[in-house]
Design an enzyme around this catalytic site. Structure first.
Site, short mmCIF file in Angstrom:
data_model
loop_
_atom_site.label_atom_id
_atom_site.label_comp_id
_atom_site.label_asym_id
_atom_site.label_seq_id
_atom_site.Cartn_x
_atom_site.Cartn_y
_atom_site.Cartn_z
N LYS A 119 14.31 -52.60 12.63
CA LYS A 119 13.06 -52.93 12.03
C LYS A 119 12.84 -54.38 12.04
O LYS A 119 11.71 -54.90 12.72
CB LYS A 119 12.61 -52.35 10.67
CG LYS A 119 12.78 -50.91 10.39
CD LYS A 119 12.06 -50.62 8.96
CE LYS A 119 13.05 -50.97 7.96
NZ LYS A 119 14.34 -50.46 7.67
N ASN A 146 8.08 -55.91 5.37
CA ASN A 146 9.15 -55.93 4.58
C ASN A 146 10.11 -56.95 5.19
O ASN A 146 11.25 -57.02 4.65
CB ASN A 146 9.83 -54.18 5.01
CG ASN A 146 11.09 -53.84 4.10
OD1 ASN A 146 10.92 -54.10 2.98
ND2 ASN A 146 12.01 -53.54 4.77
N HIS A 193 18.55 -44.50 1.63
CA HIS A 193 17.78 -44.26 0.53
C HIS A 193 17.96 -43.18 -0.26
O HIS A 193 16.68 -42.73 -0.79
CB HIS A 193 16.54 -45.06 0.79
CG HIS A 193 16.31 -46.28 1.40
ND1 HIS A 193 16.95 -47.18 0.66
CD2 HIS A 193 15.97 -46.76 2.41
CE1 HIS A 193 16.59 -48.57 1.47
NE2 HIS A 193 16.29 -48.29 2.51
#
Length: 461
Positions: A119, A146, A193
């Protein structure tokens, strides 16, 4: 969104929580911030808010604090199923995230990128391509999310002509309502996660929300080589484009021989050569392909894309070359916070690797690493809270060293490595057991490497 005189609670005092509280107060809201951490743990965040007269609740979340609000804004690190938030929703109090708050005030067009890995590199690259394009057209390019700059910090800088490129995590996507990117991409989806999302499907569903509010005139970009991404094609409402390093695609970017080609409606345009890419690893080729697809639909020219890619170097903490000492090369991939990112890092080197693994476990399966550990790794150096679990998963793959700390791991790897070897920090874990963030971990690694004396030790180099 009208904020004047509204009672607003900000939950979580991370970077985005602080930025949200300040933004809300500047727009006339009566703000209180709540964080379960102690005031001592939050000593670097608290003063900026107290100086502005913002009320702060630390060490717990008061039940009444959550009940007496017109709006609650949650930071990404706060789980959306927290009991106090669920109770607030049952009382009809709106609960949104910082990204959703920012979107209500952002002007111009938004391009958003999510995925398990890549990302930050892709977001940074798209930002640089658009900035190169915008410098000629007068459009402002903003980059955040982020990646480190809270989205809310960009809202005041945006204009009707600006282009805002955002890295968006699954945590941030959990709390959106109206967030609608003009161009949205999912780079890949692999287990990550699971300590927060509990199941892989819940994680996939969170990622897919990036397309939730798109319309027919928006663009969605998916990885044609990722089976989980391919399944998501049925959720697309706008124009669907693909990127692939393994197969041609009718609409999108793909590798054709040594050329990256952009195709739309059957019309192919060569954009750049594979040799133009300075980044290491096949995963970075995929990141460039995604960036090409996003930039081309955003109106950039092949020349603008090519020039930006040729100039682009690795982002800090992502397969970042730190130093070569006594012929031993050190790479900082502290952003490899999940198993798939570590796999990609290992695939970037043919062999003779000394890898540092460990940190805070995220519910990961480390057995996935075994084939590459056997094939390419001389030694594994284990650090942090996940050491026992990792050791039990990879104990038969290669030699293990229980280092405990990053400092010991760096020294032990340097002592054991020979000229031509690679020492790689790619931990496959979060950093929060021993460090404040993956950036903190990466910086400490670089400091430790640079403090090594470039003198042969033990006659083995």
């Amino acid at each position: 969104m009208e904020l004047k005189n509204k009672r607003v609670l900000v939950v979580g005092l991370g970077r985005s929580g602080v930025a949200s509280a300040i933004f809300l107060q500047e727009h006339g809201a009566k703000v209180i911030v709540s964080d379960s951490k102690s005031e001592v743990q939050l000593q670097s965040e608290v003063p900026a808010l107290l100086d502005r007269g913002i009320s702060i609740e630390t060490g717990h979340h008061g039940e009444r604090t959550f009940r007496d609000q017109d709006l609650i804004v949650v930071s990404p690190g706060v789980p959306s199923d927290q009991p106090q938030l669920q109770h607030a929703r049952s009382l009809g109090i709106p609960v949104i995230g910082e990204v959703e708050l920012a979107f209500r005030f952002l002007q111009g067009k938004v391009l958003a990128i999510t995925g398990s890995n890549g990302k930050t590199t892709t977001t940074t690259l798209v930002g640089e391509i658009l900035a190169k394009s915008g410098s000629k057209s007068g459009k402002k390019t903003l980059v955040g999310g982020n990646i480190g700059t809270p989205v809310i910090s960009l809202a005041g800088q945006s204009t009707p002509d600006s282009q805002t490129v955002l890295e968006i995590s699954s945590f941030q996507l959990e709390s959106i309502e109206q967030f609608r990117p003009w161009v949205a991409a999912i780079l890949n989806i692999t287990p990550d996660h699971l300590d927060r999302h509990h199941t892989f499907q819940a994680y996939v569903d969170a990622k897919a929300r990036i397309f939730e509010n798109q319309r027919a005139d928006d663009f969605a970009i998916l990885n044609a080589d990722d089976p989980t991404c391919v399944v998501l094609k049925d959720k697309i409402k706008g124009s669907l484009l693909w990127f692939s390093r393994k197969q041609p695609v009718e609409n999108g970017a793909f590798l054709k021989g040594d050329q990256i080609v952009f195709s739309q409606h059957g019309q192919e345009q060569p954009v750049l050569s594979r040799d133009d890419i300075q980044l290491k690893g096949e995963h970075n080729l995929e990141n460039v392909l995604a960036a090409v697809a996003m930039s081309m639909v955003a109106g950039c020219t092949p020349q603008q894309v090519r020039e930006a890619v040729k100039e682009f170097r690795a982002v800090e903490h992502r397969l970042e070359l730190v130093a070569t000492i006594n012929g031993i090369t050190f790479y900082n991939d502290s952003k490899a916070t999940n198993v798939d990112a570590t796999v990609k890092a290992l695939e970037s080197f043919p062999g003779n690797i000394h890898i540092i693994l460990g940190g805070k476990d995220k519910g990961s399966d480390y057995t996935v690493l075994n084939p590459l550990l056997r094939e390419r790794v001389k030694r594994v150096y284990l650090i942090g809270a996940a050491s026992d679990k990792i050791a039990s998963h990879v104990k038969n793959a290669t030699e293990l060293v229980r280092s405990g700390t990053l400092e010991r791991a760096v020294r032990q790897a340097f002592d054991a490595a020979k000229s031509g070897d690679v020492v790689l920090l790619a931990p496959a874990c979060a950093s929060f057991d021993q460090f404040n963030s993956y950036e903190h971990r990466g910086r400490v690694f670089k400091e430790l490497v640079r403090s090594l004396s470039p003198v042969a030790t033990g006659g083995r180099h």
